[in-house]
Design an enzyme around this catalytic site. Structure first.
Site, PDB file in Angstrom:
ATOM      1  N   ASN A  57      72.476 -84.514  -3.202  1.00 24.85           N
ATOM      2  CA  ASN A  57      71.164 -84.403  -2.557  1.00 24.85           C
ATOM      3  C   ASN A  57      71.033 -83.129  -1.723  1.00 24.85           C
ATOM      4  O   ASN A  57      69.918 -82.701  -1.409  1.00 24.85           O
ATOM      5  CB  ASN A  57      70.905 -85.594  -1.633  1.00 24.85           C
ATOM      6  CG  ASN A  57      70.990 -86.934  -2.318  1.00 24.85           C
ATOM      7  OD1 ASN A  57      71.455 -87.910  -1.726  1.00 24.85           O
ATOM      8  ND2 ASN A  57      70.568 -87.011  -3.569  1.00 24.85           N
ATOM      9  N   LEU A  58      72.154 -82.532  -1.343  1.00 20.18           N
ATOM     10  CA  LEU A  58      72.141 -81.502  -0.309  1.00 20.18           C
ATOM     11  C   LEU A  58      71.487 -80.199  -0.750  1.00 20.18           C
ATOM     12  O   LEU A  58      71.105 -79.387   0.093  1.00 20.18           O
ATOM     13  CB  LEU A  58      73.569 -81.226   0.181  1.00 20.18           C
ATOM     14  CG  LEU A  58      74.323 -82.452   0.730  1.00 20.18           C
ATOM     15  CD1 LEU A  58      75.698 -82.037   1.224  1.00 20.18           C
ATOM     16  CD2 LEU A  58      73.541 -83.134   1.843  1.00 20.18           C
ATOM     17  N   ASN A 119      61.386 -94.676  -8.991  1.00 21.37           N
ATOM     18  CA  ASN A 119      61.497 -95.698 -10.031  1.00 21.37           C
ATOM     19  C   ASN A 119      60.209 -96.492 -10.139  1.00 21.37           C
ATOM     20  O   ASN A 119      59.464 -96.645  -9.169  1.00 21.37           O
ATOM     21  CB  ASN A 119      62.689 -96.626  -9.768  1.00 21.37           C
ATOM     22  CG  ASN A 119      62.471 -97.522  -8.576  1.00 21.37           C
ATOM     23  OD1 ASN A 119      61.939 -98.623  -8.687  1.00 21.37           O
ATOM     24  ND2 ASN A 119      62.863 -97.050  -7.388  1.00 21.37           N
ATOM     25  N   CYS A 174      72.948 -93.281  -9.283  1.00 19.46           N
ATOM     26  CA  CYS A 174      73.878 -94.415  -9.270  1.00 19.46           C
ATOM     27  C   CYS A 174      73.780 -95.223 -10.563  1.00 19.46           C
ATOM     28  O   CYS A 174      74.751 -95.866 -10.975  1.00 19.46           O
ATOM     29  CB  CYS A 174      73.629 -95.303  -8.052  1.00 19.46           C
ATOM     30  SG  CYS A 174      71.944 -95.884  -7.877  1.00 19.46           S
TER      31      CYS A 174
END
Length: 645
Positions: A57-58, A119, A174
């Site tokens: 994410n960074l 989502n 994930c």
């Protein structure tokens, strides 16, 4: 004289500072949005996100740093924003928006809701909650360089579920790393693996088990501790997949056992993931070598059909994996120290590697394996997450919010961010909002739907899980049979109707023409389901929704080009409304190669029909008869693009 506070009229500035808003999602769009909100003057903000911060994410979620890895996105985002706007009143929730605690009364506390989700299930849920609470919702999504923003208001505009949606092509990290449930998840994982082993490493393309998976640990402290154990307080001291492979000399057997045995056994220790899923089955190289069959079907062994269309057995794919690793290792060695390979679907060793790795993972997770031809056709192009796209879309969300707070809802637009300037040199293309679809089974005055199924084979459990929850997006449905007795088939109260789950629908007197009243009290949503008994459904198809429904768009009618407005194979789902208040700008067209999550009918702009692609015109409003059509060749694999943010 208009009084200004900063760049806003005083009345609007007062509304901005006093109104209470909800931001759902604190990821790529969410970080940019929170920053924009406080800098615009919003003071009362609540943000909710179930996810925790991952290394990948960074590069774009700028509110997070290395030291935050494993911590709650919502909480860290709040703390980071308060550092440059301490006067803001921000409440953070590390939780799922689908938790029953966030009911209709909770949503009624806000003047507007802004989605920054990744989502469809959560988008559907928030859509229904905002409809029930009669609160404006600003929906958004990005896919690489493409993006879109739209406004949803009960009774005035289409809701998120008014128009059919294409199959979702965006997957959380994930899911790829821990809980794949579709072949495409495994194919994406295999392409990531190729880059991790032989290509340019990318933190966004990690393939090892995700220890900070929020679903594996609902306790934030436990999640953070688990991530911290592997990241040393965010210092990221992991040995990369490529370094590990080099240390083994790219030994294919060791790589095989790590990926398909050791990593899978580690996933099994995350037991919360497997309470409602079938657990994966580890593969050991030595055991695989004792298997006899290399092909799945005997007729393919005899040479019938092309080689690429054959589906090998586990042993066959294990051998293909071994051979491709050795070939790619040699190619890498020939290029010299520090060299990298680039994946190309037309490079046989690269395609062999992805085909073998994807199929072995499919087998581990109990999916039907695919031929090389199928894998190649599905692989397509993976669109990376682009920070600037998120920033542009977040800015558009705030602009639409200002229109709503000004009372100018009729000025709100669906806005597309284009990949490249159109003929009028525009990247941003606005379209008028469409009115509600009278046949929508979510926002219609009396939602109703018809489902075809075999009442003698369909179990109550399947009705609940696959039809009501998965297909129609309900969270906790209650089902009553309209049989004159008010028979309760499914209850949302735990344990009340569990005994019914293993029984077929016919055992309760349900037959062709039976009607079910389904209520989801959390979503304040009622749906009337008409059942049609059918014994000749296609193979492996348990049910079929009749008529317009998300994920099942009707085919486009065969009418002259000038008389039809088409997007994704269904009528009037891509072009703006046909009001004549504003003149048409005929030359503005929008090219959309892929959507992450179309938010309304106007977001479904890519069309495949007869080998051509339609382009969406940049039309504020205007008569349908005067809309100019342009035909373009459809690029190869255009529909196989996978968006991953």
């Amino acid at each position: 004289m208009v009084q200004l506070v900063g760049s806003l009229r005083k009345e609007l500035a007062d509304s901005v500072s006093s109104c209470r808003v909800l931001v759902v999602g604190a990821g790529g769009i969410g970080c940019e949005l929170l920053k924009n909100l406080v800098l615009t003057g919003f003071k009362n903000i609540e943000v909710i996100d179930l996810d925790t911060i991952d290394v990948s994410n960074l590069n774009r979620q700028f509110l997070f740093q290395k030291k935050h890895v494993g911590k709650s996105k919502a909480q860290v985002a709040k703390e980071s924003v308060l550092q440059f706007c301490p006067e803001a009143n921000i409440t953070a929730y590390h939780d799922s928006i689908m938790n029953p605690d966030y009911n209709v009364e909770f949503f009624k506390n806000f003047m507007l809701v802004m989605n920054a989700l990744d989502n469809r299930a959560a988008r559907n849920h928030v859509n229904r909650m905002c409809l029930a609470a009669n609160i404006p919702l600003i929906e958004s999504g990005t896919a690489g360089y493409l993006g879109q923003v739209t406004v949803i208001k009960k009774g005035l505009t289409e809701c998120y579920e008014c128009q059919p949606k294409p199959t979702q092509k965006t997957f959380p990290g994930c899911t790829i790393r821990n809980t794949p449930s579709e072949p495409i998840h495994c194919i994406v994982w295999a392409k990531y693996l190729y880059n991790q082993l032989f290509g340019e490493e990318d933190a966004d393309q990690e393939v090892s088990p995700d220890t900070a998976d929020p679903e594996a640990s609902w306790d934030p402290a436990q999640t953070a501790a688990r991530a911290g154990a592997s990241n040393q307080d965010g210092d990221i001291k992991r040995v990369s997949t490529k370094d590990w492979a080099r240390s083994t000399g790219y030994d294919p057997v060791k790589i095989f056992n790590k990926l398909f045995k050791d990593d899978i056994m580690y996933l099994l220790t995350m037991d919360k993931l497997w309470k409602k899923r079938k657990a994966p089955q580890p593969l050991d190289w030595a055991v695989v070598q004792e298997m006899a069959d290399a092909f799945l079907q005997s007729d393919e062994v005899s040479g019938q059909g092309l080689r690429d269309q054959q589906v090998l057995g586990v042993k066959g794919y294990a051998q293909l994996f071994c051979n491709s690793v050795e070939t790619l290792r040699s190619q890498l060695a020939e290029k010299g120290e520090g060299a990298q390979l680039v994946w190309d679907k037309d490079d046989p060793p690269a395609m062999d590697f992805v085909t073998a790795a994807a199929n072995l993972r499919m087998h581990v997770f109990s999916m039907n394996m695919k031929s090389r031809f199928d894998v190649k056709s599905m692989a397509g192009n993976i669109i990376p997450a682009i920070a600037t796209t998120n920033a542009v879309i977040a800015g558009l969300i705030v602009l639409e919010a200002l229109k709503i707070l000004s009372g100018d809802l009729e000025q709100c637009r669906t806005v597309f961010l284009n990949k490249q300037p159109n003929p009028r040199k525009k990247l941003l293309v606005p379209c008028a909002l469409d009115p509600p679809n009278t046949n929508c089974y979510v926002c219609a005055s009396k939602p109703e739907v018809t489902v075809k199924l075999n009442v003698h084979k369909t179990l109550v459990q399947s009705l609940q899980d696959k039809i009501l929850k998965e297909k129609f997006g309900m969270v906790a449905p209650d089902v009553q049979i309209e049989d004159g007795k008010g028979t309760i088939l499914i209850s949302s109260e735990e344990g009340e109707t569990d005994a019914n789950n293993s029984k077929c629908l016919s055992e309760f007197g349900i037959r062709n023409g039976s009607r079910l009243q389904v209520d989801d009290f959390l979503q304040d949503y009622t749906l009337l389901v008409n059942l049609l008994h059918c014994e000749d459904l296609e193979k492996d198809v348990e049910f079929e929704v009749v008529g317009d429904a998300p994920d099942k768009a009707p085919p486009a009618p065969n009418v002259p080009e000038e008389d039809k407005n088409i997007a994704n194979g269904n009528q009037d789902s891509a072009l703006p409304s046909t009001s004549s208040k504003v003149p048409i700008e005929k030359d503005d067209v929008l090219i959309v190669d892929s959507d992450e999550e179309p938010s309304s009918s106007t977001m479904e702009a890519a069309v495949e029909m007869g080998g051509v692609k339609r382009k969406l015109e940049d039309v504020e409003t205007g008569g349908a008869g005067s809309k100019r059509k342009r035909l373009f060749e459809l690029p190869i694999n255009d529909d196989d693009i996978i968006a991953l943010d």
